[in-house]
Design a protein around this motif. Sequence first.
Motif, short mmCIF file in Angstrom:
data_model
loop_
_atom_site.label_atom_id
_atom_site.label_comp_id
_atom_site.label_asym_id
_atom_site.label_seq_id
_atom_site.Cartn_x
_atom_site.Cartn_y
_atom_site.Cartn_z
N GLU A 98 0.81 -1.23 0.00
CA GLU A 98 0.00 0.00 0.00
C GLU A 98 0.84 1.27 0.00
N LYS A 99 2.18 1.11 0.01
CA LYS A 99 3.09 2.28 0.02
C LYS A 99 2.74 3.22 1.18
N VAL A 100 2.74 2.66 2.36
CA VAL A 100 2.38 3.40 3.58
C VAL A 100 3.42 4.49 3.87
N SER A 101 2.93 5.66 4.22
CA SER A 101 3.80 6.81 4.51
C SER A 101 4.23 6.85 5.97
N ILE A 102 3.30 6.54 6.87
CA ILE A 102 3.57 6.57 8.32
C ILE A 102 2.81 5.43 8.97
N VAL A 103 3.47 4.78 9.94
CA VAL A 103 2.83 3.77 10.78
C VAL A 103 2.58 4.40 12.15
N HIS A 104 1.36 4.30 12.63
CA HIS A 104 0.98 4.92 13.91
C HIS A 104 0.40 3.84 14.82
N ALA A 105 1.13 3.50 15.88
CA ALA A 105 0.69 2.48 16.83
C ALA A 105 -0.01 3.13 18.01
N THR A 131 8.02 4.58 22.80
CA THR A 131 8.90 5.75 22.69
C THR A 131 10.03 5.54 21.69
N ARG A 132 10.01 4.42 20.96
CA ARG A 132 11.17 4.07 20.14
C ARG A 132 11.06 4.51 18.69
N GLY A 133 10.05 5.27 18.36
CA GLY A 133 9.87 5.72 16.99
C GLY A 133 10.34 7.14 16.77
N ASP A 134 9.81 7.74 15.72
CA ASP A 134 10.20 9.11 15.36
C ASP A 134 9.58 10.14 16.29
N LEU A 135 8.35 9.85 16.76
CA LEU A 135 7.64 10.83 17.58
C LEU A 135 6.67 10.11 18.50
N VAL A 136 6.54 10.64 19.71
CA VAL A 136 5.54 10.15 20.66
C VAL A 136 4.47 11.22 20.81
N ILE A 137 3.22 10.81 20.71
CA ILE A 137 2.09 11.70 20.96
C ILE A 137 1.50 11.35 22.32
N LEU A 185 6.43 -1.64 15.02
CA LEU A 185 7.78 -1.05 15.01
C LEU A 185 8.73 -1.90 14.18
N TRP A 186 8.67 -3.24 14.38
CA TRP A 186 9.53 -4.11 13.57
C TRP A 186 9.24 -3.93 12.09
N ALA A 187 7.96 -3.85 11.74
CA ALA A 187 7.59 -3.69 10.33
C ALA A 187 8.05 -2.35 9.79
N ALA A 188 7.88 -1.30 10.59
CA ALA A 188 8.29 0.03 10.15
C ALA A 188 9.80 0.10 9.96
N GLN A 189 10.55 -0.48 10.89
CA GLN A 189 12.01 -0.46 10.75
C GLN A 189 12.47 -1.28 9.56
N SER A 190 11.80 -2.41 9.32
CA SER A 190 12.18 -3.27 8.19
C SER A 190 11.97 -2.57 6.85
N THR A 191 10.96 -1.72 6.79
CA THR A 191 10.62 -1.04 5.54
C THR A 191 11.09 0.42 5.52
N ARG A 192 11.79 0.82 6.61
CA ARG A 192 12.28 2.20 6.74
C ARG A 192 11.14 3.22 6.64
N THR A 193 10.03 2.88 7.28
CA THR A 193 8.85 3.75 7.29
C THR A 193 8.80 4.50 8.62
N PRO A 194 8.53 5.79 8.62
CA PRO A 194 8.42 6.55 9.87
C PRO A 194 7.39 5.91 10.82
N PHE A 195 7.72 5.93 12.12
CA PHE A 195 6.89 5.28 13.13
C PHE A 195 6.52 6.29 14.21
N VAL A 196 5.22 6.39 14.47
CA VAL A 196 4.68 7.28 15.50
C VAL A 196 3.88 6.41 16.47
N ALA A 197 3.90 6.76 17.75
CA ALA A 197 3.10 6.03 18.73
C ALA A 197 2.39 7.01 19.64
N THR A 198 1.16 6.70 19.99
CA THR A 198 0.42 7.52 20.95
C THR A 198 0.40 6.82 22.29
#
Length: 387
Positions: free
Chosen positions: A86-93, A136-142, A103-116
């Motif tokens: 789907e060519k995902v731009s951001i993964v938000h957990a 807290t291990r992604g690009d940004l924590v909300i 997180l594992w999937a985002a890191q494997s595909t080099r996709t930005p990762f955000v978590a709330t």
Amino acid sequence: MTLPPDFTLLQVVPELETGGAEQTTIDVAQAVVRAGGRALVATRGGRMTARLEADGARLAQMPVQSKNPLVMLGNAARLVDLIRREKVSIVHARSRAPAFSALWAAQSTRTPFVATYHGVYNAKNKLKRWYNAVMTRGDLVIANSNYTRDHVLAEHQLDPGRIVSIPRGVDLARFNPSWVTPDRVVALRRAWGVEADDRRVKILLAGRLTRIKGHRLIVEAAALLKAQGREDFLILFVGDPRGNADYLAEVERAIADAGLTGQIRVVGHCDDMPAAYLVGDAAMLPTTKPESFGRTAVEPQVMGKPVMASNHGGVTETVVSGETGWLVKNDDPDAWAAALGRVLDAGPGRLAAMGQAAANRARRLYSVDTMCEATLAAYRQVLEARA
């Protein structure tokens, strides 16, 4: 808020049954679709999936609620495939267990990762703190409140530049007293056995039927009030037991043992909360543990109802004691009995005035549009930083 061309968001949440994290997932998905992007949600499913798909988002059903390591590995592989396809731009957990797979999937595909960070998670040992830290291990924590943000900074020693506070939002179109037709309120009154000529002060405790919501505390407080000779109130416990049948039985037994079957009713799940708040004169959130935000303290205020809430957690930001409601000492039946007495003595005029003040403030600070705009701005910030 505009999004980059071909923007696709993938949110990962355990299920879509009911709750604040689930509602926020749907709200943000809808905002992305409205802004011209695509929204995917990986989840086990649930009763809210129809609303998700009606808003134009897509469901990717998988067992992301599982904490089984083998299932989590399988979920990671499924998410990698989904992200690439789907060519995902951001993964938000939005929860810890699925956050590991995401997180594992985002890191494997080099996709930005955000978590709330939707809750203030307990960490009594290093292993639990490590488990919580996945958020807290992604690009940004909300963080969903300043209270939650302060907790994350203290707990995980995170760089303050990697965390942003975005309070949850309420849909001001859905939660609008002017748009709730009288027949909806009448239907709930009838379903709950509340007579049209019942002049008692009616107070709602809305939320899942779990111990931390404080139902037993309110039974104790109501018993103290009744012992003082007061019976001019009706308390409605509105919420889904969802696997807590033993606790439901415990609450119902406590009500019966206290002789409060005429003053407290357990009415179960409700799909029409805007109308539910109009059945009541006030609302309460007597949580025995701090809520990270406390949506059910904000929704009734938006509907023009003052709120009693335990004096801890995120509700100390959303309830102004003496102005839009009352903050009450936590886990103290005597304090809650006194607070209930104040509500009963306030009278219709005072309750209406406080409700109007509550609506004015909550509608200004906690709209779903404000929350979604801030969330989409956070996505842009992450993408720009990656670029």
